[in-house]
Design a protein around this motif. Structure first.
Motif, PDB file in Angstrom:
ATOM      1  N   PHE A  92       0.947  -1.050   0.382  1.00 33.85           N
ATOM      2  CA  PHE A  92      -0.057   0.039  -0.194  1.00 33.85           C
ATOM      3  C   PHE A  92       1.176   1.227   0.003  1.00 33.85           C
ATOM      4  N   ARG A  93       0.020   1.744  -0.640  1.00 31.17           N
ATOM      5  CA  ARG A  93       1.382   3.506  -1.299  1.00 31.17           C
ATOM      6  C   ARG A  93       0.398   4.636  -1.114  1.00 31.17           C
ATOM      7  N   ILE A  94       0.542   5.485  -0.364  1.00 27.92           N
ATOM      8  CA  ILE A  94      -0.057   7.015  -0.798  1.00 27.92           C
ATOM      9  C   ILE A  94       0.861   7.892  -0.914  1.00 27.92           C
ATOM     10  N   ASP A  95       1.116   8.775  -1.536  1.00 32.85           N
ATOM     11  CA  ASP A  95       1.817   9.845  -1.616  1.00 32.85           C
ATOM     12  C   ASP A  95       1.563  11.624  -1.272  1.00 32.85           C
ATOM     13  N   GLU A  96       2.171  12.659  -1.636  1.00 32.70           N
ATOM     14  CA  GLU A  96       1.841  13.263  -1.467  1.00 32.70           C
ATOM     15  C   GLU A  96       0.825  14.140  -2.255  1.00 32.70           C
ATOM     16  N   ALA A  97       1.263  13.676  -3.282  1.00 29.88           N
ATOM     17  CA  ALA A  97      -0.168  14.329  -4.530  1.00 29.88           C
ATOM     18  C   ALA A  97      -1.430  13.827  -4.235  1.00 29.88           C
ATOM     19  N   LEU A  98      -1.712  12.882  -3.404  1.00 25.81           N
ATOM     20  CA  LEU A  98      -2.984  12.039  -3.553  1.00 25.81           C
ATOM     21  C   LEU A  98      -3.481  12.649  -2.041  1.00 25.81           C
ATOM     22  N   LEU A  99      -2.743  12.993  -0.906  1.00 27.02           N
ATOM     23  CA  LEU A  99      -3.251  13.994   0.350  1.00 27.02           C
ATOM     24  C   LEU A  99      -3.288  15.218   0.041  1.00 27.02           C
ATOM     25  N   GLU A 100      -2.714  16.439  -0.721  1.00 28.09           N
ATOM     26  CA  GLU A 100      -2.839  17.401  -1.213  1.00 28.09           C
ATOM     27  C   GLU A 100      -4.125  17.412  -1.938  1.00 28.09           C
ATOM     28  N   SER A 101      -4.162  16.339  -3.248  1.00 24.34           N
ATOM     29  CA  SER A 101      -5.230  16.491  -3.560  1.00 24.34           C
ATOM     30  C   SER A 101      -7.397  16.110  -3.005  1.00 24.34           C
ATOM     31  N   LEU A 102      -6.935  15.302  -1.814  1.00 20.21           N
ATOM     32  CA  LEU A 102      -7.733  15.180  -0.769  1.00 20.21           C
ATOM     33  C   LEU A 102      -8.177  16.673  -0.236  1.00 20.21           C
ATOM     34  N   ARG A 103      -7.423  17.310   0.053  1.00 26.08           N
ATOM     35  CA  ARG A 103      -7.127  18.064   0.969  1.00 26.08           C
ATOM     36  C   ARG A 103      -8.016  19.102   0.320  1.00 26.08           C
TER      37      ARG A 103
END
Length: 141
Positions: A92-103
């Motif tokens: 499982f991987r998440i990145d800053e781009a995913l976190l920022e798009s959610l924010r």
């Protein structure tokens, strides 16, 4: 992450965390085939394969988005591709781009959903199951 190995669904199925990053943006889990998780025909029980993938994206997002957000698993689906035998793993991987798009989406619309894929692989690197987890995120009131 070590304490999670004592969570009853994982303990019973033999699921363990093999590796993880300190920031919980990467987690690798594994499950050995044993009498605890074998189905009628001697391969991994489908429920155990799904269970090994269940909580990770939600936990990773909770830890990385922080206390200002609510994160829930909303939907999950699994597609079995071939019989699971021996040791199986999932990364499982998440990145800053995913976190920022959610924010950004939560700030603009009050909520966000993402469907995140993960494959369960056998020791030869072949896909045993394709899993999709849909998570729901909102701002804490």
């Amino acid at each position: 992450m070590k304490i999670i190995r004592f969570w009853p669904p994982f303990l019973g199925a033999g699921v363990s965390v093999e590796d993880s990053s300190a920031d919980l943006r990467f987690i690798k889990v594994r499950m050995k085939l044993s009498w605890h998780n074998t189905n009628y025909v001697g391969t991994h029980f489908g429920g155990s394969l799904f269970s090994m993938t269940d909580p990770w994206y939600m936990l990773m997002l909770i830890e990385n988005l922080g206390r200002d957000y609510v994160v829930w698993d909303k939907h999950g689906e699994i597609r079995f591709r071939k019989p699971g035998k021996g040791v199986v793993t999932a990364e499982f991987r998440i990145d800053e781009a995913l976190l920022e798009s959610l924010r950004v989406e939560v700030a603009e619309h009050g909520k966000a959903e993402r469907t995140l894929p993960v494959n369960v692989l056998n020791a030869q690197g072949e896909v045993v199951a394709e899993v999709k987890k849909t998570v729901w995120v909102s701002a804490k009131k």
